[in-house]
Write a protein that holds these residues in place. Sequence first.
Motif, mmCIF file in Angstrom:
data_model
loop_
_atom_site.group_PDB
_atom_site.id
_atom_site.type_symbol
_atom_site.label_atom_id
_atom_site.label_comp_id
_atom_site.label_asym_id
_atom_site.label_seq_id
_atom_site.Cartn_x
_atom_site.Cartn_y
_atom_site.Cartn_z
ATOM 1 N N GLN A 1 -31.368 32.207 19.555
ATOM 2 C CA GLN A 1 -30.825 33.368 18.858
ATOM 3 C C GLN A 1 -31.954 34.272 18.371
ATOM 4 O O GLN A 1 -31.831 35.500 18.403
ATOM 5 N N ALA A 2 -33.062 33.681 17.948
ATOM 6 C CA ALA A 2 -34.219 34.482 17.546
ATOM 7 C C ALA A 2 -34.792 35.227 18.745
ATOM 8 O O ALA A 2 -35.158 36.411 18.644
ATOM 9 N N LEU A 3 -34.862 34.575 19.904
ATOM 10 C CA LEU A 3 -35.364 35.231 21.110
ATOM 11 C C LEU A 3 -34.482 36.406 21.523
ATOM 12 O O LEU A 3 -34.983 37.488 21.877
ATOM 13 N N SER A 4 -33.176 36.212 21.496
ATOM 14 C CA SER A 4 -32.262 37.299 21.852
ATOM 15 C C SER A 4 -32.457 38.491 20.928
ATOM 16 O O SER A 4 -32.479 39.647 21.375
ATOM 17 N N TYR A 5 -32.600 38.230 19.634
ATOM 18 C CA TYR A 5 -32.820 39.295 18.656
ATOM 19 C C TYR A 5 -34.121 40.044 18.949
ATOM 20 O O TYR A 5 -34.146 41.287 18.970
#
Length: 518
Positions: free
Chosen positions: A497-501
């Motif tokens: 989720q951090a990577l997508s953000y």
Amino acid sequence: MPAVAAAYPRPAEPAPAAPSGAPEPAAQPGPGGTGRRRPVVIQGGMGVAVSGWRLARQVSTAGHLGVVSGTAMDAVLSRVLQDGDPGGHYRRALAHFPSQAMVERVLGKYFIEGGRRPDTPYKPIPKLTLQTARAGQELGVLGNFAEVWLAKEGHDGLVGINALEKVQMATPTALFGAMLAGVDYVLMGAGIPREIPALLRALAAGTPGRISADVAGGTLRRHVEVDPVDLLGEDLPALVRPDFLAIVSVDQLASYLHRDPDIRPDGFVVERPPAGGHSAPPRGRMQLDEHGEPVYGARDEANLEKMAALGLPFWLAGAFGTPERVAEAVASGAVGVQVGTLFAMSTDSGLADGVRAQMLDRLRAGELDVRNDPRASPTGFPFKVATLEGTASQVEVYEARPRLCDLSYLRQPYEREDGEIGYRCASEPVHMYLKKGGEPEDTVGRKCLCNGLMANIGLGQHRKDGYVEDTLVTLGQDLEGAQVLIQRHPEGWTARQALSYLQEAVATSASGRLVAIA
């Protein structure tokens, strides 16, 4: 003891699927002509096993560079084994190590079936010296091998290892172990890592690898060395040299390392002062602000035009944890960014659940504060400390801790009057430090990072007198991205989720290059 190779024949965990709707990272050629892919996001190598194999594996299988910490892996391995190796992961990795005799020696000494009693102290491990005992070398090689092997298990993504130049006595064995597991990248900062390229070349050739050791008051040149043949015998497995990224704070250091092919890295991570952990002190005379933190200025910022002119790939770090800052980095000529804090706080990091929960609670309340403490680290480098209740960040907790130095990763070798080598740490008992020739002012405010960072991951020491080591958490000072993620994911977020953000403001062009979205 049962045969290691037969124990825990657990199948590899399947590599996670890519997150739905996440942009693909740009497909760019590798640095230095090696052909390795250049990742858009480098997940920072944080603390002691905060950037552990689980976190690195999640980032790597998503197409970026997952990084494990190479610091104190001998202690981590020994303590996890004493806790019974839950899940059998480390033993599964060690079953693939080329010398099972070495593995059996370590398991025989440290592994406890079912784990030690919770109030039982962990066994001590050999301390690092300029000539670390063979048992200590073996533990260091195995710890780093296992961590990298687990991060790479079951997929072909990129995995790196982060080491500190300041922890020189651990470096050769740590990188040898990582290379035996096929590590793709080595990243190093907290000093001037000029000798790492030669070390990696030597180890890839199966020959002894050495680096110079900084010895206070030294009149002779000293080295730290690892001999692959001595440890594993003549029948060495083939090793491939990983790419080396030097972590620098200013373009002048990058230019110095680039000038000479013998010390030239394959790329750079340009780390600004807000980054977590250790950071370079301000250039010039140290000045403190009203909060007692170092004051940084224009001289402490790298000239990105000069970085680009060197012709090597570089990534930006230190307050680049938002989509806008990623896009800004790409627009400046960087390949991408290195981010630590968002991943340290994710549910995939190695932080103990209680530590992470307290940080997220304070983040939700808008009360999470990170201080750049100029005195905390015995290295003399400023060190970021998160202000949390019940941790060594609080004066009363720090003062209540008995000063001792038993892990000793940050000890400084010094030359005694008789020409022999001694070791001292500014965080050890003051009278011992002074007896070894240290200055009293160097001991003021120094914290035991080694024991505090082990406690962060649930492996803190339990003393015979009942004392339990307190945590000491480090984060970056830029929390903007974390504040956005806690709004989107109130119970916490994953590494993916951090990577997508982070990738929301960049896209891959038709030419295969990463571009900022207008």
